[in-house]
Scaffold this motif. Structure first.
Motif, PDB file in Angstrom:
ATOM      1  N   GLU A 161      27.883 -59.910 -63.591  1.00  0.00           N
ATOM      2  CA  GLU A 161      29.246 -60.146 -64.078  1.00  0.00           C
ATOM      3  C   GLU A 161      30.275 -59.835 -62.998  1.00  0.00           C
ATOM      4  OE1 GLU A 161      28.873 -59.293 -68.875  1.00  0.00           O
ATOM      5  OE2 GLU A 161      29.178 -57.606 -67.512  1.00  0.00           O
ATOM      6  N   LEU A 162      30.061 -58.735 -62.274  1.00  0.00           N
ATOM      7  CA  LEU A 162      30.999 -58.365 -61.217  1.00  0.00           C
ATOM      8  C   LEU A 162      30.975 -59.388 -60.082  1.00  0.00           C
ATOM      9  CD1 LEU A 162      30.470 -54.490 -61.046  1.00  0.00           C
ATOM     10  CD2 LEU A 162      32.178 -55.780 -62.334  1.00  0.00           C
ATOM     11  N   GLN A 163      29.799 -59.922 -59.796  1.00  0.00           N
ATOM     12  CA  GLN A 163      29.701 -60.982 -58.793  1.00  0.00           C
ATOM     13  C   GLN A 163      30.499 -62.214 -59.236  1.00  0.00           C
ATOM     14  OE1 GLN A 163      27.941 -61.041 -55.817  1.00  0.00           O
ATOM     15  NE2 GLN A 163      27.285 -58.912 -56.009  1.00  0.00           N
ATOM     16  N   ASP A 164      30.398 -62.558 -60.539  1.00  0.00           N
ATOM     17  CA  ASP A 164      31.150 -63.704 -61.075  1.00  0.00           C
ATOM     18  C   ASP A 164      32.654 -63.470 -60.977  1.00  0.00           C
ATOM     19  OD1 ASP A 164      28.867 -65.080 -61.660  1.00  0.00           O
ATOM     20  OD2 ASP A 164      28.809 -64.513 -63.785  1.00  0.00           O
ATOM     21  N   LEU A 165      33.077 -62.258 -61.296  1.00  0.00           N
ATOM     22  CA  LEU A 165      34.507 -61.949 -61.192  1.00  0.00           C
ATOM     23  C   LEU A 165      34.986 -62.090 -59.758  1.00  0.00           C
ATOM     24  CD1 LEU A 165      34.947 -58.835 -63.535  1.00  0.00           C
ATOM     25  CD2 LEU A 165      35.437 -61.237 -64.038  1.00  0.00           C
ATOM     26  N   ALA A 166      34.164 -61.647 -58.806  1.00  0.00           N
ATOM     27  CA  ALA A 166      34.538 -61.762 -57.397  1.00  0.00           C
ATOM     28  C   ALA A 166      34.728 -63.221 -57.005  1.00  0.00           C
ATOM     29  CB  ALA A 166      33.465 -61.113 -56.518  1.00  0.00           C
ATOM     30  N   VAL A 167      33.809 -64.077 -57.459  1.00  0.00           N
ATOM     31  CA  VAL A 167      33.922 -65.515 -57.167  1.00  0.00           C
ATOM     32  C   VAL A 167      35.194 -66.086 -57.794  1.00  0.00           C
ATOM     33  CG1 VAL A 167      32.878 -67.782 -57.592  1.00  0.00           C
ATOM     34  CG2 VAL A 167      31.441 -65.850 -56.910  1.00  0.00           C
ATOM     35  N   GLY A 168      35.479 -65.691 -59.040  1.00  0.00           N
ATOM     36  CA  GLY A 168      36.668 -66.187 -59.724  1.00  0.00           C
ATOM     37  C   GLY A 168      37.953 -65.755 -59.043  1.00  0.00           C
ATOM     38  N   ILE A 169      37.997 -64.498 -58.581  1.00  0.00           N
ATOM     39  CA  ILE A 169      39.186 -63.998 -57.872  1.00  0.00           C
ATOM     40  C   ILE A 169      39.424 -64.820 -56.614  1.00  0.00           C
ATOM     41  CG2 ILE A 169      40.097 -62.056 -56.548  1.00  0.00           C
ATOM     42  CD1 ILE A 169      38.697 -60.207 -58.593  1.00  0.00           C
TER      43      ILE A 169
END
Length: 626
Positions: A161-169
């Motif tokens: 999930e944190l990896q996904d948030l990083a991509v989204g940011i």
């Protein structure tokens, strides 16, 4: 010798060595000083170093004051420049440490957040009111970088999930970079000042922005908003297409769009009143949009339940965050509601959309101000009981936190609400309390409103009691005139519109429609300038009444028709007042003559509401007569 004494001597020598290296030309860039400080000042000993540096600065400044020799003074000035370089580099290093600590704290917060609060925690990093939030693009990129390198000790699901948030940011920042160049270009193409009406064919920003984005969801959302539809439909129909990265991209983009627009509008130095009105519109638009998205995500049945909870909670947090930031601005409209900035059926239910984020908010100054805003808007819609409850809640909060301007505003709104319910004694009492408090605390806008409400309430009360003798009403008219003079000195067109409108209605109550015309026309112009659609529309309706009493049916039909349509479009029940007047005119003139006069007014009416609005007049009249 203690450890602190050793460190003081060590750091004093370090400062002297950097000064000497600077004077000897061994240091060619200030970054060299920064690197030396990073290497030589031990973690946790910064206060000791700062005292040593401060002592050296004080010594050299004293030497500068007493030095009389020119060469000696030049040497002191060179040492001072070296010390100032050390000082500036030390502050830069400290700021970097603080930013790094803030990012690490945010990573920790995201890593440990409950599943349903994950996106709410992400929103905290974008909140302008959060002191430690990484608001700059540089800091936000660092957050994304740190999220990608998160500890492997966290559960695999959370790591993903944190990896996904990083991509989204990162994607959100890239999209914002594309939109930044055309952030405000649409403003110069506007025929009207606001630009968020979102009606078919309008030149608002959404259509332009939709061409700059690559995310299918964001592109569809912007195109939908450009047609005047609510964001709810997109979130409901296509919410399942969004993953965490997609939502994070949307969040970063909308937050930067909102902050960018507000910053630009706030700097409109050629007319600060125009700029603040546009900023008000922007805050409200994005608060409502986020609430629409939350509502749509809640109805997105194809969206997995856990993800739905995250999207809904995150969107509500974004809406509340926008409102809280808005409530802290000096230009927050204590005497204007949502209808001061919005038009179109898509935003009529803004009150409903904003209910949920407010329920999640704790009691504070900002919440009190937002409740005041919603209370005014509820009254404009004819929701008197709800308006009363909202203003009472707001009054209680404002009193508890000492927000006197908001406290006075609520008393004024309660007075106006009592007038709407024909409770004249209560209206007089509330306005008298507002007047006393406004004079006690020097709140001139509050005083002007209190005078307007008190004067108008006394006019209507005298009429109700059948005491309309001129001498009975002299004090009431005097209150209204005092309020108008204050608004003219303040240059506040919103409150000026209220005072002029009140004077116009007072003259109608005194059976002097000719005198009412000038006030109502002035109130209409002031409301239009202030961007208050509701008050503008109400003045049109009252102008229709004035012309009817002056036996000028053609103008009465024109203004009453415009007032009826615009009030109905704003979601206000007050549209029934001009509809009743038009029905009376139709009965007195006969159907044929009434329709002939309406047709004569068609060009003037269509110039304001368009052909579709003109056609809708007959629908509203039929609806009223049924």
């Amino acid at each position: 010798m203690t450890d602190s004494s050793i460190l003081r001597d060590q750091y004093a020598n370090l400062v002297q060595q950097i000064i000497q290296d600077t004077l000897q030309g061994k240091i060619r860039a200030k970054e060299q000083v920064g690197e030396t400080l990073k290497q030589q000042v031990a973690p946790g000993t910064g206060e000791i170093f700062e005292r040593c540096l401060s002592d050296q600065l004080a010594v050299e400044n004293r030497r500068k004051e007493i030095e009389t020799d020119e060469l000696g003074l030049a040497k002191v000035m060179r040492r001072l420049r070296a010390l100032n370089t050390i000082d500036s580099e030390w502050k830069r290093i400290q700021e970097q440490h603080q930013a790094s600590d803030a990012v690490n704290q945010q990573v920790q917060s995201l890593a440990t957040a409950p599943d349903s609060e994950l996106l709410s925690s992400l929103l905290a990093t974008l909140d302008p009111s959060e002191v430690n939030g990484p608001q700059s693009r540089k800091q936000l990129r660092q957050l994304a970088k740190n999220l990608k390198a998160v500890q492997t000790s966290w559960p695999e699901v959370r790591q993903a999930e944190l990896q996904d948030l990083a991509v989204g940011i990162e994607r959100g920042l890239q999209t914002w970079a594309r939109l930044e160049d055309c952030l405000v270009s649409w403003v110069y193409d506007q025929d009207q000042a606001i630009g968020f009406e979102s009606t078919p064919g309008s030149k608002g920003p959404w259509q332009l922005w939709s061409k700059q984005v690559t995310s299918p969801f964001v592109q569809t959302l912007f195109k939908t908003l450009a047609t005047g539809e609510a964001g709810t439909t997109v979130a409901q129909a296509r919410g399942h297409e969004l993953d965490l990265a997609g939502w994070a991209e949307l969040a970063v983009l909308l937050v930067y769009l909102e902050q960018g627009l507000v910053a630009w509008f706030d700097q409109l130095v050629y007319d600060s009143r125009v700029g603040s009105r546009l900023s008000v519109s922007t805050f409200l638009m994005f608060a409502v949009l986020w609430s629409q998205l939350a509502d749509g995500f809640a109805r997105a049945n194809l969206l997995p339940l856990s993800r739905r909870s995250q999207f809904v909670n995150g969107s509500f947090r974004a809406s509340l965050q926008t409102l809280r930031t808005f409530a802290g601005r000096d230009y927050f409209p204590l005497y204007g509601g949502l209808f001061a900035s919005f038009t179109g059926a898509a935003l009529r239910d803004a009150l409903t959309y904003l209910d949920e984020p407010l329920k999640q908010s704790e009691g504070n100054r900002e919440k009190g101000r937002i409740l005041n805003l919603l209370g005014f808007s509820a009254r404009a819609q004819g929701q008197y009981e709800r308006s009363h409850d909202l203003h009472q809640q707001s009054l209680s909060l404002a009193t508890s936190v000492g927000d006197f301007a908001c406290q006075i505003a609520n008393l004024n709104h309660l007075s106006r609400l009592a007038l709407s319910r024909q409770e004249y004694g209560s209206a007089i009492q509330s306005s008298q309390r507002a007047l006393v408090l406004s004079r006690q605390y020097g709140d001139r806008p509050g005083e002007a409103n209190a005078l307007a409400n008190l004067g108008y309430a006394e006019v209507l009360n005298a009429r109700f009691l059948e005491r309309s003798e001129p001498e009975t009403l002299e004090s009431a008219i005097a209150y209204l005139q005092q309020g108008l003079k204050i608004t003219e000195r303040l240059g506040d067109r919103q409150i000026q519109a209220i005072c002029l409108s009140s004077l116009g209605l007072a003259q109608l109550a005194l059976e002097d429609p000719q005198a009412a015309l000038a006030y109502l026309e002035g109130g209409m112009q002031a409301a239009q300038f202030a961007g208050d659609l509701y008050l503008y529309s109400l003045n049109l309706a009252n102008l229709g009444e004035a012309y009817y009493r002056l036996e000028q049916p053609e103008k009465a039909i024109r203004y009453a028709s415009l007032g009826m349509y615009l009030l109905e479009q704003a979601g206000s029940r007050d549209w029934r007042q001009p509809a009743g007047l038009l029905t009376v005119l139709e009965g007195k003139l006969g159907m044929d003559q009434f329709q002939a006069l309406l047709a004569q007014n068609q060009p003037q009416i269509q110039a304001v509401i368009g052909p579709e609005g003109y056609e809708h007049l007959s629908v509203l009249l039929a609806q009223y007569q049924e």
